[in-house]
Design an enzyme around this catalytic site. Sequence first.
Site, PDB file in Angstrom:
ATOM      1  CD  GLU A 168      -2.686   0.945   2.552  1.00  0.00           C
ATOM      2  OE1 GLU A 168      -3.017  -0.862   2.409  1.00  0.00           O
ATOM      3  OE2 GLU A 168      -3.264   1.713   3.429  1.00  0.00           O
ATOM      4  CG  ASP A 169       1.574   2.896   2.822  1.00  0.00           C
ATOM      5  OD1 ASP A 169       0.882   3.172   2.597  1.00  0.00           O
ATOM      6  OD2 ASP A 169       0.893   2.830   4.471  1.00  0.00           O
TER       7      ASP A 169
END
Length: 577
Positions: free
Chosen positions: A78-79
């Site tokens: 996600e990051d």
Amino acid sequence: MTKSELLDKLNEGIKTFSEADQALIMQAYHLAEEKHSTQKRASGEEYIVHPLNVALNLINLNSDRDMIIAGLLHDVVEDTDTTLDQLRTDYGEDVAMLVDGVTKISKMKTANIQERKAETIRKMLLAMIRDIRVIIVKLADRIHNMSTIEYMTKDKATRIAGETLDIYAPLAGKIGMNIVKNRLENYALQVLHPGIYADIDHYINATEGESQVMLDRIRQTISARLSANHIQFYIKTRQKHHYSIYLKMKKSNKKINEIFDIFGIRIITDTVENCYMILGMVHSVWQPITGRFKDYIAAPKDNGYRSLHTTVVLDDKRVVEIQIRTKEMDQINEYGIAAHWFYKQGDLPKVTDFAWLKQLNALNNKQMTYEEYYSIIRNEILQEIIYVFTPRGELIELPQGATPLDFAYQIHTNIGNHCRGAKVNGSIVALETELPNGCIVEIITGKNASPKPQWLKMAKTLSAQRKIRHELSMQKEFVPDKKRLPTETDKSVPRADRTPKPEKTETSEHTPRIEVEGQKNLLYRLAKCCNPTKNDAIIGYISNSRGIIIHRADCRCLAHITDFDQRRVEVSWSEKK
Ligand code: MN
């Protein structure tokens, strides 16, 4: 804890794994540390403290190697620039699947935050249907996020806390992880109602000492008896968690000093037989309160919870709840499926093991809006199930919070559409009354009765709401010629008086008029113990055969009515004389 303390704990916590597994876990740690190296948490700490905490939570929840790895890597896709394919190659299909399950949807066309939220939850639940471990990784993540929620903006914190109460705490409850559910609920309460949380906390601290004295006396009595009978046991004292105290206060409209079961006793023994033996002993020493005994061993809750519960009256007239269970039950009641792993190694629960997972699975084939999806998850699938009966004894399952309207529509659309009143256990109740578990519900229908717009709020299930909406839209089309509107013989009767005229017992001998949750003309009596008079704050108790008994809200008798909470109803003096 600092990063190096957390790392020590991680090393310590994975000691029981093989050396190869330990090495793989540490490889994942180093990847996460490197990938997140440029990021910081809202608290200002290095980002890696978050995945480390999540991994430690997972270790405490008895997780396997792949779950711990997924916990360390859960935010890298996600990051950061890491891809699922990379994780698949280096850590295997399961780790990639677990990480994917907890990764937010970012590339959705819609900017609507509600839709994104619902879609992210849907994706996670779908992954969970395939592998239940996904939800445990997500819960471990949520626990740490909730424990550091003070660093978020107020808006974001409120949203996250709301979602935690709507979805994640109930999910934890569904898989029997009550220890996780309670923690999440307490964190959420702290965010949403900090004042109430502080009050409860203060009260617990102030009364703990005194309660401990009482509990110690009980312990001594029980210990002496059980030791004499050579029964294996140990005794824990327990404290109701803040959120459930809050719920109880809210539901029963009580002040905290009126909640009597904040502290209680738990007796743990080795066999089921001993549980019942101990129960008999407890009941022979202290008087049990009727209606408060629950046998969740013979009839476990749908999340696997098993225990005996009884509430007894002590010599000084104080009451205390005593729970009795085996050690294995105690583990399962707190850790749910995580404890099952401990007891039967390697057996992952399947979709078919849980009715609610099957329901969830079935949702995939249904057309619905994001809003409807979120609502059905929150209000139906994740609710506890209640079992209620038709007057002929047929069993109907409904989600907790369901009302007579949900019941009526569940029986048949026509019954719902022509509902004009309802009786619960023989007494008239308002249509929005929450049905208690185990009650008998009778729907009073009328040829000319038809849905009202306010029914949409009174019904809690999506299927009932849809049927009401459909019928209302039909009505609208017919409104101009008024043909579908009910024609009453006596047109001068004001509208409110036309609705349920249920029983011949409706007499004029009661001079003051009472309104029960918005309805008038119900059978009621004024309680003799407190003789409420107009302008007193009042509260109703739905009796079995004498209609609604009106007490003063501060009547001392109420504390002694054991099922008062389940049978209370809001009443007020009617304006009209
Ligand atoms: Mn996270």
